[in-house]
Design a protein around this motif. Sequence first.
Motif, PDB file in Angstrom:
ATOM      1  N   SER A  34     140.365  47.866  71.215  1.00  0.00           N
ATOM      2  CA  SER A  34     140.420  48.671  70.160  1.00  0.00           C
ATOM      3  C   SER A  34     139.882  48.272  68.932  1.00  0.00           C
ATOM      4  CB  SER A  34     141.911  49.395  69.969  1.00  0.00           C
ATOM      5  OG  SER A  34     142.377  49.987  71.240  1.00  0.00           O
ATOM      6  N   ALA A  35     140.085  47.164  68.500  1.00  0.00           N
ATOM      7  CA  ALA A  35     139.727  46.545  67.289  1.00  0.00           C
ATOM      8  C   ALA A  35     138.112  46.556  67.476  1.00  0.00           C
ATOM      9  CB  ALA A  35     140.155  44.915  67.232  1.00  0.00           C
ATOM     10  N   LEU A  36     137.262  46.111  68.530  1.00  0.00           N
ATOM     11  CA  LEU A  36     135.801  46.202  68.685  1.00  0.00           C
ATOM     12  C   LEU A  36     135.558  47.739  68.669  1.00  0.00           C
ATOM     13  CD1 LEU A  36     133.266  44.793  69.066  1.00  0.00           C
ATOM     14  CD2 LEU A  36     133.735  45.232  71.657  1.00  0.00           C
ATOM     15  N   ARG A  37     136.007  48.659  69.217  1.00  0.00           N
ATOM     16  CA  ARG A  37     135.652  50.086  69.207  1.00  0.00           C
ATOM     17  C   ARG A  37     135.814  50.542  67.701  1.00  0.00           C
ATOM     18  NH1 ARG A  37     138.924  51.623  72.450  1.00  0.00           N
ATOM     19  NH2 ARG A  37     140.414  52.592  70.908  1.00  0.00           N
ATOM     20  N   GLU A  38     136.812  50.442  67.086  1.00  0.00           N
ATOM     21  CA  GLU A  38     136.893  50.783  65.452  1.00  0.00           C
ATOM     22  C   GLU A  38     136.204  50.054  64.551  1.00  0.00           C
ATOM     23  OE1 GLU A  38     138.476  53.384  64.803  1.00  0.00           O
ATOM     24  OE2 GLU A  38     139.436  53.924  67.028  1.00  0.00           O
ATOM     25  N   ALA A  39     135.891  48.761  64.711  1.00  0.00           N
ATOM     26  CA  ALA A  39     134.760  48.325  63.839  1.00  0.00           C
ATOM     27  C   ALA A  39     133.452  48.696  63.956  1.00  0.00           C
ATOM     28  CB  ALA A  39     134.997  46.627  64.201  1.00  0.00           C
ATOM     29  N   ASP A  40     133.187  48.738  65.300  1.00  0.00           N
ATOM     30  CA  ASP A  40     131.924  49.518  65.594  1.00  0.00           C
ATOM     31  C   ASP A  40     131.569  50.859  64.909  1.00  0.00           C
ATOM     32  OD1 ASP A  40     130.701  47.171  66.813  1.00  0.00           O
ATOM     33  OD2 ASP A  40     131.096  47.957  68.911  1.00  0.00           O
ATOM     34  N   ALA A  72     129.044  51.903  61.869  1.00  0.00           N
ATOM     35  CA  ALA A  72     128.172  53.140  62.295  1.00  0.00           C
ATOM     36  C   ALA A  72     128.391  54.251  60.945  1.00  0.00           C
ATOM     37  CB  ALA A  72     128.445  53.773  63.725  1.00  0.00           C
ATOM     38  N   ALA A  73     129.663  54.478  60.570  1.00  0.00           N
ATOM     39  CA  ALA A  73     129.807  55.315  59.686  1.00  0.00           C
ATOM     40  C   ALA A  73     129.031  55.191  58.430  1.00  0.00           C
ATOM     41  CB  ALA A  73     131.171  55.536  59.359  1.00  0.00           C
TER      42      ALA A  73
END
Length: 687
Positions: free
Chosen positions: A339-345, A349-350
């Motif tokens: 989850s940490a990796l997904r949210e950081a990515d 991207a934002a």
Amino acid sequence: MSEADRIRLRTAALSLDGGAVRDKPDAKADVFADLGSPVSPLRARASVTTSSSSSSGSAKSPAPSNAGAMGVAGGRSHSGELVAESTPPRLPGHRRCGSGPLIFSGGSSGGSGGGGGDRGSTASSPMTNALPAGNICPSGRVPVAAAAPPPPRSRPDVLGSGTGNYGHGSIMRGGLAPARSSIDSSSFLGHAPRSPATFPAASGSSSGNLQEVTRVANEWYKKGKYAEALRHYDRAVVLCPESAACRGNRASALIGLGRLADALRDCEEAVRLDPANGRAHSRLAGLCLRLGMISKTRRHLMQAGHLHQSDPSEWEKLQQVEAHQGRSIDARKIGDWKSALREADAAIAAGADSSQLLLAIRSEALLRLHKLEEADSTLTSLLKLDSILLSLLAAKLSGMLAESYVCIVRAQVDMALGRFDAAVEAAENARHIDPGNAEIGMILNNVKLVAKARAQGNELYKAAKFSDASIAYSEGLKYEPSNPVLYCNRAACWGKLERWEKAVDDCNEALRIQPNYTKALLRRASSYAKLERWADCVRDYEVLRKELPADTEVAESLFHAQVALKTTRGEDVSNMKFGGEVEMVTSVEQLHAAIGSPGVSVVYFMSAMNQQCTKIAPSVDSLCSEFPSLNFLKVNVDDNPMVAKAENVRIVPTFKIYKDGARVKEMICPSLHVLRYSVRHYAVSSS
């Protein structure tokens, strides 16, 4: 530099923001509104209402209709310059010289006598910014009769050309210098001033130089040549150091070059010089968002909004970055690395693509997910950013400062990849930045203990004390149980002690943590060979051949493993060979015998008279040496036409690849790249 010169330089930058480039270098809507032609420093509002008093203060300005006569009826040029009528009306309080053009007194507001007319005259100019036209003496008196005015023209004469040579006659300098204008800072950004102001004429050389330098800089910027644009923007800043527009332009070029720390300084300076500049606040907010500075982004977006320069899409980006970053930090706290990796990515991207904090979270998450190569590449991109930016971040993770957190992640990645000295240095830097943090203290202690254990193990291994070395490596694994280097080193000890099963187990663990760990794969393949697990051995060596195609030792080990595997299966290996030169084939029977043997055979049909064959021949010899486990054959179609006919070869060069007697590939006049790729493919897939 005199006060008057500084005024001229500031005024020369008046309309630069029309050409101020935007922050996004790849945007197609960059606007350079006024920089395509010379820009006059007399840019002002379309309607100006001024009042001034004469030296005696007894007479008032002319009626507003006078201002209209000059400001409206006279018109303005495209660049904002004042236009003089060819037949100006007679104004009360001013004198004509014969039938020549109207002459204004040179008095300035607050002045006593200025450059005005007779002592008794109290007339003043109807417009502060109006430029004189005609022969003017310092005293206002005309010593000789003026020449007759030219016949009326259908088009008005434009006073000035943007070079500072204003007027149509010889102007005598003798009056008082104009007082320094109180120019609103927004006028430097292409907006009209909030209150009337007196704009002094700019020096011809300074104004012209600044305009030309800025025009050239913008041309380079539009072409994507940011280094050249920056060189000219630097000159513009030197010419006009107090211009917010010049600072903003230079910041855009710096952003294009990836020098975000320098760009941030210029953006902040632009806001300091012109706090009421909405565009400067918006530009600074966009840069802060890229750097992950949430609070600072919000503050400057609010300022830009107050000045009607806020973009709703920027607010949306800010909200997305803030939400994803917060969730990424929360996931790290509980060890949810996916989850940490997904949210950081998602946050990157934002819009926060240069946030060192987010890149550090991403690198740590990849490390914990055993993706060391990705973690290292992310860390490398993080370290390319200016470390000064980290000190500006107010975010913390588990009470750890962002700057120290980046050092800790760097220490952990370095240690996992065997860079122990660098890991210790990075951890010590984190402790120096944040000396009171308990988590940093614990990590620093572990890094030092692991580095010490690895150093001791290496010394014992060199001394052939393999059992003691294995104990030392095991001690290091107590403090860092996911270190692939220590597992691989201990596997080497087990190999020296001929404990092959334990060596395979440690190599398996190292490869689980770091799947592309070549050294661990080599040690496992050799351990499989000792255990005579030939299928596993061949599989590992085939992977190694793809990664190390030029390694002859790996090629030879693969060949022997293939021979051993075929032997255990009861297959014929009498015709298998390793290495050697390209074999010349002279008969059909010889060819069939060669290609019918186990393994892979590459047959090269050539002609000595063919130029393409002559060019590719050295490459065939090189491939034979590079892939010694393959059987390379050569057929000269000129000397052996029957062999070529039997194989239906009509064009040379032609290559045919056989595997265990069956043709698997045919290439007619292939490029060297295609030939090499095909040979390599069948070399590593043969078993």
